[in-house]
Design a protein around this motif. Structure first.
Motif: not given
Lengths: 168, 274
Positions: A50, A80, A83-84, A87
């Motif tokens: 990551k 952003i 990072y997401y 999800y």
């Protein structure tokens, strides 16, 4: 492993070059400008480091910002999205996505399409909010986001089909 | 201590994200303020060099239109020359001051953006050619923008298609002043705001730069009035201006170097400090 690194570096440079030379000059109807360079973040290997993804998207966005004189808007939008991304995977492919072998650059299924759609939507929304930087442009931001998202997704799918490894 | 390390180790991904996001938001906010970042701009040698290479290729695609524009400008200048009483004599320098008060640097647009709210151009001349921040940029058809960042060989220009730019302009025939701004919508139109209601204006009147600015000389063409309406809040006229320039297709531009500029700025600074 080296092969993956090589492919991603190559993809990074190629997408940036194509974006800067061709897609940055596109401007349909004064609203629609596509940003298919986000494909780098979308196609980044699923279960890899990551840190690597965050740093790579930071560099990707920063390069875009340097070339389009826009401060840090591409950087923030890319970060952003990066990072997401886990999800979004969970949302589109179900909870057990980490145990499946997800290949994104393949035939477009509904799961893959929804993943690309939401990724591009998040990226563009952040991008256009930061670009306008004031709420008096709210409807303008929404229209820009939707139209550009449609355009970017069409280009993304075309690119995915172009670079898809052909099977025998 | 152990716990702190544990916390950092556990949340390292999130912390890295927040750090990088902080940097990018800082850059974004800085880019929206007046004092822009000097590093993140296309005037640096890497992006400037890349844009120059790209431009070397794409220049060939619109040679025809550029040639036509140059020919038209030549014809216009020729006609001034023929109208002189003695066309062979060189016109005298400004006899009061003994020197010309504006100089021109020729430059080429190597990158042009027009699809965001804050648009910038990149030119292929910089500090080595004598370009400084806050000089005016025009071309044969009219106003283009104001120099923003300067590097040794490249410079960026705040285009008039930038919601942050504000340029003093006037109506050519009546000398009423207003500010030229852009509402971020169409690339062919800009807006002239705060024009007094007294002004007698008609659709089609020409708008030129005003004499109040130290950046531009007076009477540089901008555009013609396309629509007139009254602002609900201020009760001043707001005029929609159709620009003479096609801002999406720019070739060579002229950078205006005003000799008196430093003097005027110093004078006004001194008055403010008192």
């Amino acid at each position: 492993m080296n092969n993956v690194l090589f492919i991603n570096t190559f993809r990074f440079l190629l997408l940036l070059a194509v974006q800067i030379i061709i897609f940055n000059n596109m401007n349909f109807l004064g609203y629609i400008s596509p940003f298919p360079y986000v494909l780098f973040i979308i196609l980044y290997p699923v279960n890899s480091n990551k840190f690597g993804l965050l740093l790579a998207s930071f560099l990707l966005g920063l390069t875009m910002d340097v070339f389009s004189n826009s401060g840090g808007i591409h950087t923030a939008a890319c970060l952003i999205l990066a990072y997401y991304r886990p999800y979004l995977f969970k949302f589109s492919f179900g909870l057990s996505y980490e145990y499946q072998t997800i290949k994104l650059n393949d035939v477009i299924t509904p799961e893959r399409f929804s993943f690309i759609l939401f990724s591009v939507l998040i990226h563009h929304f952040v991008l256009f909010i930061l670009e306008a930087f004031q709420f008096s442009f709210f409807w303008d931001i929404l229209i820009r986001t939707v139209l550009s998202t449609v355009f970017t997704i069409i280009l993304c799918i075309i690119i995915i089909y172009l670079i898809k490894p052909n099977r025998r | 201590m152990q716990q702190i390390f544990n916390f950092i180790y556990k949340n390292s991904n999130r912390l890295l994200f927040l750090l990088l996001l902080g940097i990018s938001l800082f850059l974004t906010i800085q880019s929206h303020s007046y004092h822009r970042s000097k590093v993140i701009s296309s005037a640096n040698f890497v992006s400037g060099g890349v844009y120059e290479k790209i431009n070397n290729v794409s220049e060939y695609l619109n040679l025809r239109t550029q040639n036509e524009m140059l020919a038209q400008e030549n014809a216009k200048l020729r006609s001034y020359l023929f109208d002189l009483k003695d066309s062979t004599a060189i016109s005298k320098l400004d006899s009061v001051k003994g020197m010309r008060d504006t100089d021109i640097i020729v430059s080429k647009v190597i990158h042009n953006s027009f699809n965001s709210y804050e648009n910038f151009l990149t030119l292929n001349s910089g500090a080595n050619q004598g370009v400084k921040s806050d000089m005016g940029v025009v071309n044969s058809l009219g106003l283009v923008g104001i120099i923003d960042n300067v590097s040794p060989n490249y410079s960026t220009v705040v285009s008039i298609l930038n919601v942050k730019s504000q340029i003093n302009a006037k109506i050519k025939k009546s000398n009423h002043f207003g500010s030229l701004v852009w509402n971020g919508k169409s690339t062919g139109y800009a807006q002239l705001i705060d024009v007094p209601r007294l002004a007698a204006i008609r659709k089609g009147d020409t708008i030129v730069t005003g004499g109040q600015s130290v950046i531009f000389p007076e009477n540089i063409n901008i555009g013609t009035i396309d629509r007139i309406y009254v602002d609900n809040q201020t009760h001043y006229y707001t005029l929609n201006i159709k620009l003479f320039n096609d801002m999406t297709n720019l070739g060579h531009v002229y950078i205006i170097k005003s000799k008196d500029r430093e003097e005027i700025i110093n004078l006004e600074k001194g008055r403010k400090n008192e």
